[in-house]
Design a protein around this motif. Sequence first.
Motif, mmCIF file in Angstrom:
data_model
loop_
_atom_site.group_PDB
_atom_site.id
_atom_site.type_symbol
_atom_site.label_atom_id
_atom_site.label_comp_id
_atom_site.label_asym_id
_atom_site.label_seq_id
_atom_site.Cartn_x
_atom_site.Cartn_y
_atom_site.Cartn_z
ATOM 1 N N PHE A 91 0.910 -1.275 0.053
ATOM 2 C CA PHE A 91 0.132 -0.085 0.135
ATOM 3 C C PHE A 91 0.761 1.250 -0.063
ATOM 4 N N LEU A 92 1.892 1.358 0.821
ATOM 5 C CA LEU A 92 2.820 2.636 1.091
ATOM 6 C C LEU A 92 3.469 2.680 -0.363
ATOM 7 N N VAL A 93 3.711 1.615 -1.031
ATOM 8 C CA VAL A 93 4.421 1.995 -2.384
ATOM 9 C C VAL A 93 3.691 2.215 -3.501
ATOM 10 N N GLN A 94 2.530 1.529 -3.529
ATOM 11 C CA GLN A 94 1.764 1.548 -4.775
ATOM 12 C C GLN A 94 0.330 2.413 -4.589
ATOM 13 N N CYS A 95 -0.085 2.647 -3.524
ATOM 14 C CA CYS A 95 -1.351 3.333 -3.189
ATOM 15 C C CYS A 95 -1.467 4.457 -2.665
ATOM 16 N N ALA A 96 -0.472 4.678 -1.581
ATOM 17 C CA ALA A 96 -0.189 5.815 -0.766
ATOM 18 C C ALA A 96 0.079 7.127 -1.721
ATOM 19 N N ALA A 141 -4.393 6.655 4.165
ATOM 20 C CA ALA A 141 -5.364 5.934 3.542
ATOM 21 C C ALA A 141 -6.631 6.897 3.626
ATOM 22 N N GLU A 142 -6.564 8.368 3.903
ATOM 23 C CA GLU A 142 -7.708 8.939 3.890
ATOM 24 C C GLU A 142 -8.079 9.823 2.821
ATOM 25 N N GLY A 143 -7.089 9.688 1.769
ATOM 26 C CA GLY A 143 -7.436 10.351 0.426
ATOM 27 C C GLY A 143 -6.975 11.442 -0.106
ATOM 28 N N ILE A 144 -6.051 12.126 0.908
ATOM 29 C CA ILE A 144 -5.311 13.273 0.807
ATOM 30 C C ILE A 144 -5.985 14.404 0.384
ATOM 31 N N ASP A 145 -6.873 14.893 1.228
ATOM 32 C CA ASP A 145 -7.653 16.138 1.072
ATOM 33 C C ASP A 145 -8.858 15.693 0.015
ATOM 34 N N GLY A 146 -9.418 14.551 0.001
ATOM 35 C CA GLY A 146 -10.383 14.195 -1.025
ATOM 36 C C GLY A 146 -10.387 14.087 -2.207
ATOM 37 N N LYS A 147 -8.897 13.808 -2.811
ATOM 38 C CA LYS A 147 -8.427 13.743 -3.924
ATOM 39 C C LYS A 147 -8.535 12.303 -4.656
ATOM 40 N N ALA A 148 -8.731 11.500 -3.468
ATOM 41 C CA ALA A 148 -8.662 10.122 -3.784
ATOM 42 C C ALA A 148 -9.628 9.404 -2.604
ATOM 43 N N ASP A 161 -11.363 7.789 0.573
ATOM 44 C CA ASP A 161 -10.966 7.642 1.777
ATOM 45 C C ASP A 161 -11.205 6.004 2.079
ATOM 46 N N LEU A 162 -10.189 5.343 2.182
ATOM 47 C CA LEU A 162 -10.263 3.842 2.236
ATOM 48 C C LEU A 162 -10.034 3.346 3.474
ATOM 49 N N THR A 163 -10.361 4.153 4.498
ATOM 50 C CA THR A 163 -10.536 3.744 5.906
ATOM 51 C C THR A 163 -12.053 3.381 6.171
ATOM 52 N N LYS A 164 -12.787 3.674 5.242
ATOM 53 C CA LYS A 164 -14.249 3.343 5.105
ATOM 54 C C LYS A 164 -14.851 2.849 3.759
ATOM 55 N N ARG A 165 -15.710 2.038 3.800
ATOM 56 C CA ARG A 165 -15.992 1.568 2.568
ATOM 57 C C ARG A 165 -16.454 2.266 1.262
ATOM 58 N N ILE A 166 -17.304 3.353 1.793
ATOM 59 C CA ILE A 166 -17.930 4.040 0.853
ATOM 60 C C ILE A 166 -18.624 5.160 1.408
ATOM 61 N N SER A 167 -18.503 6.573 0.850
ATOM 62 C CA SER A 167 -19.082 7.667 1.499
ATOM 63 C C SER A 167 -20.696 7.840 0.955
ATOM 64 N N ALA A 171 -6.019 -6.222 0.302
ATOM 65 C CA ALA A 171 -7.301 -6.417 0.908
ATOM 66 C C ALA A 171 -7.499 -6.273 2.580
ATOM 67 N N ASN A 172 -6.378 -7.543 2.882
ATOM 68 C CA ASN A 172 -6.408 -7.534 4.167
ATOM 69 C C ASN A 172 -5.969 -6.358 4.993
ATOM 70 N N TYR A 173 -5.244 -5.729 4.570
ATOM 71 C CA TYR A 173 -4.422 -4.465 5.374
ATOM 72 C C TYR A 173 -5.781 -3.108 5.492
ATOM 73 N N LEU A 174 -6.462 -3.140 4.308
ATOM 74 C CA LEU A 174 -7.446 -2.246 4.214
ATOM 75 C C LEU A 174 -8.705 -2.739 5.136
ATOM 76 N N ARG A 175 -8.825 -3.978 5.249
ATOM 77 C CA ARG A 175 -9.840 -4.212 6.252
ATOM 78 C C ARG A 175 -9.482 -4.210 7.909
ATOM 79 N N SER A 176 -8.296 -4.317 7.907
ATOM 80 C CA SER A 176 -7.664 -4.004 9.164
ATOM 81 C C SER A 176 -7.704 -2.457 9.728
ATOM 82 N N ILE A 177 -7.570 -1.497 8.774
ATOM 83 C CA ILE A 177 -7.245 -0.261 9.393
ATOM 84 C C ILE A 177 -8.773 0.437 9.210
ATOM 85 N N GLY A 178 -9.824 -0.364 8.656
ATOM 86 C CA GLY A 178 -11.141 0.213 8.692
ATOM 87 C C GLY A 178 -12.234 -0.564 9.875
ATOM 88 N N GLU A 179 -11.257 -1.327 10.456
ATOM 89 C CA GLU A 179 -11.984 -2.029 11.828
ATOM 90 C C GLU A 179 -12.131 -1.048 12.860
#
Length: 296
Positions: free
Chosen positions: A149-154, A161-168, A170-176, A288-296
């Motif tokens: 994630f830090l290499v490819q997604c960050a 994972a909060e989307g950098i001021d709404g430009k991407a 927010d992966l800490t929750k499934r959907i807004s 996928a497992n990492y995203l679920r872990s930060i959204g819990e």
Amino acid sequence: MKSMVIGGIILIIALMTGTYFMAGDSFALGEDYINDLTMLGAVAIIGITVFVALKYVNQIKNDKATGELKEENWDGIGEYGNNIPTGWALMFIGTIVWMMWYFFIGYPTNQFSQIGQYNEETNEYQAKFESKWNNISQEDLVGMGQSVFLVQCAPCHGIDAEGIDGKAQDLTKRISKESVLDVINNGANNFKTDFPGGMPAGMASGKDAEEIAEYVAGGLKGTAPAMWAACSSCHGENGEGMDYVAPNIKNYSDKLVATVLKDGKKSIIGSMPSFDGRLSETQVKAVANYLRSIGE
């Protein structure tokens, strides 16, 4: 004619000299027969081209038109019904023969290729990687997912994972809520590979759409709104989706993350490009497992 031949020879020498001057370092005779054939082909092409051109230039200057005129003419201008020149016919057939030789026998279709070697080594490494991490523990899987994630997604989603001021996203929750409303109003067909049917627009409106959006954005907690039945028919009562029908809208399941990375995604924020082929199956599962872990 003699002066034309001399001029042609001078032209050939000049062209070959220029060719060798520009690419001579690549043609060490005897070291690589592919390069030797390439240089031989250059000599042949230059020589044949110059002498064929000289031949027909000489014919244009000195020969006279002969043969039987065709009946069709335009304002008295007609053409002779002569056969195609032998030289042109031989060149045409020779070109086809050379093309077939090059395609089936010549370089690079069945010879060494750096790209081919790179692909073989990459596939070998990927197989070794998958074998090594075949029985990876949950803790290691989440750790790997964080690294990927830090290499490819960050760069777009931010290290938190909060989307950098709404430009991407927010992966800490499934959907807004805004994203849910946009899909309800306009429909969506992002994931054509795994969910080819897409979602039609206008499944709900007004207050019903607002209630559904709040329910989905809240993680499907609490009492489901009355119109949820229309959504659950495809997404399932628990919102975790159905194969080939609708994606998971409750959490970042392995299949959902794999689908997003494969097809990319367009939303109200912008478009995410496809990452197809850039990550192995284990790495996708780890993300996928990492995203679920930060959204819990």
